[in-house]
Design an enzyme around this catalytic site. Structure first.
Site, mmCIF file in Angstrom:
data_model
loop_
_atom_site.group_PDB
_atom_site.id
_atom_site.type_symbol
_atom_site.label_atom_id
_atom_site.label_comp_id
_atom_site.label_asym_id
_atom_site.label_seq_id
_atom_site.Cartn_x
_atom_site.Cartn_y
_atom_site.Cartn_z
ATOM 1 N N TYR A 126 0.843 -1.202 0.000
ATOM 2 C CA TYR A 126 0.000 0.000 0.000
ATOM 3 C C TYR A 126 0.871 1.243 0.000
ATOM 4 O O TYR A 126 2.024 1.230 0.440
ATOM 5 C CB TYR A 126 -0.964 0.014 1.195
ATOM 6 N N CYS A 127 0.311 2.326 -0.518
ATOM 7 C CA CYS A 127 0.929 3.652 -0.435
ATOM 8 C C CYS A 127 -0.105 4.587 0.184
ATOM 9 O O CYS A 127 -0.975 4.141 0.930
ATOM 10 C CB CYS A 127 1.422 4.131 -1.800
ATOM 11 N N TRP A 128 -0.028 5.879 -0.089
ATOM 12 C CA TRP A 128 -0.932 6.823 0.573
ATOM 13 C C TRP A 128 -2.366 6.691 0.072
ATOM 14 O O TRP A 128 -3.300 6.505 0.849
ATOM 15 C CB TRP A 128 -0.419 8.248 0.384
ATOM 16 N N SER A 178 2.220 2.513 -5.144
ATOM 17 C CA SER A 178 1.960 1.086 -4.904
ATOM 18 C C SER A 178 1.820 0.324 -6.211
ATOM 19 O O SER A 178 2.263 -0.828 -6.331
ATOM 20 C CB SER A 178 0.720 0.901 -4.027
ATOM 21 N N TYR A 208 -3.313 3.845 2.409
ATOM 22 C CA TYR A 208 -3.268 4.112 3.851
ATOM 23 C C TYR A 208 -4.353 5.113 4.258
ATOM 24 O O TYR A 208 -4.889 5.043 5.369
ATOM 25 C CB TYR A 208 -1.888 4.645 4.221
#
Length: 351
Positions: free
Chosen positions: A98-100, A106, A127
């Protein structure tokens, strides 16, 4: 592409149940601020690189930002690929990334992982979506019960013993790395951010919900545990939850406080005392500081207990205890056994 790992995008709930190590590909600074507990950090960009890419996006647009990102990441692709495979436990093993926001970072790392045949599960919304889940979880009605008692009655030790007996417990102080007073950080690791504290709390509560706990015990606290703030919605539930007050003799309380705090450096104890001197008052502060300087630890504790007892009694007037139990002369292990056997506290039934 033939031979590449398959990438799927799933919800928070499905992501939780998916296979593979949990990898956060955001920058180290983002990760330190808060992350999904248990995740490891394999950042696509450094903090400075992410800043530069974001600035380029604002000033020159998406295409220029992508080109800069490719230029910055190109020399590191081999190291990133190796780090992903090492985390997965070898080629072709599953990963969760996952990323932001669940966007380019991602997806880029998922492409890279796919070159080594890793099946990749991506968190839809990233996230940011996980944080929404965390905050929403505190709005859920929880079957909370609160363990109260004056300073030095060993509430935390008792909670931990109850946990060993399969009672559903949330250790608010342990998760915060703080004992909840001016002296609370002595000898403990650095506190997490409030954001990450919330993440850890939400995961503990979710675990208890999955095990169908009929009651969840936590310690009576103020809204602030050091620099970590208990989520407002959860704290409001604590304020109206049933309270079990444990009682011990003053001598037992002093003995326990001496055991916990006398091992610390006298200068740190002086500093913690001076932080609350306005609330202690000049006489109690002077008595406590003199006792610390002379290593009369019991006297130092006695000088401060009157203040802390007054605070607790005022809180008890606002939120009276639902019941009390006298645990004088009973150690935490024996006390936990007593509370469970008498049905005062209910352990979870393990299926």
């Amino acid at each position: 592409m033939s031979g590449m790992g398959i990438t799927t995008v799933v919800s928070v709930e499905s992501f939780r149940e998916a296979e593979g190590p949990l990898v956060d590909v955001r920058t180290p600074r983002e990760f330190d601020q808060g992350h999904w507990p248990g995740a490891i950090n394999i950042p696509l960009f450094t903090d400075a690189q992410r800043h530069d890419v974001g600035l380029t996006y604002k000033q020159q647009g998406r295409h220029a930002a992508i080109q800069l990102g490719l230029t910055l990441c190109g020399p590191r692709l081999g190291d990133l690929s190796e780090a992903l495979s090492r985390s997965a436990g070898g080629a072709a093993q599953p990963l969760r990334l996952y990323c932001w926001r669940g966007g380019m970072r991602s997806n880029s790392m998922a492409w890279l992982a796919g070159l080594s045949d890793h099946p990749v599960c991506l968190l839809e919304g990233g996230y940011k979506r996980y944080r929404q889940w965390v905050l929403q979880s505190f709005e859920t009605p929880w079957p909370l019960k609160v363990l109260g008692g004056r300073t030095g009655t060993g509430k935390t030790d008792l909670l931990l013993e109850l946990e060993r007996r399969k009672v559903a417990v949330v250790d608010l102080e342990g998760l915060a790395h703080h004992r909840g007073s001016s002296f609370g950080n002595l000898g403990l690791p650095e506190q997490p951010s409030t954001e990450h504290y919330e993440n850890r709390l939400a995961e503990i509560l979710d675990g208890h919900a999955r095990r169908r706990a009929s009651e969840i015990w936590l310690e009576a606290e103020s809204a602030q545990v050091g620099r970590c703030r208990i989520p407002r919605a959860l704290f409001q539930q604590m304020q109206v939850a049933p309270v079990l007050e444990i009682r011990r003799s003053d001598q037992e309380r002093i003995d326990r406080l001496v055991d916990v705090y006398a091992v610390h450096d006298a200068s740190a104890l002086r500093e913690a005392t001076e932080r609350i001197q306005r609330r202690l008052g000049p006489q109690r502060t002077r008595e406590a500081l003199e006792a610390i300087d002379q290593q009369r630890w019991a006297d130092a504790c006695m000088a401060m207990l009157a203040y802390y007892d007054g605070c607790y009694d005022r809180e008890l007037e606002r939120n009276p205890a639902s019941s009390t139990v006298d645990l004088q002369g009973v150690d935490p292990k024996g006390a936990a056994k007593l509370l469970v056997e008498q049905g005062i506290v209910t352990a979870m039934v393990c299926s």
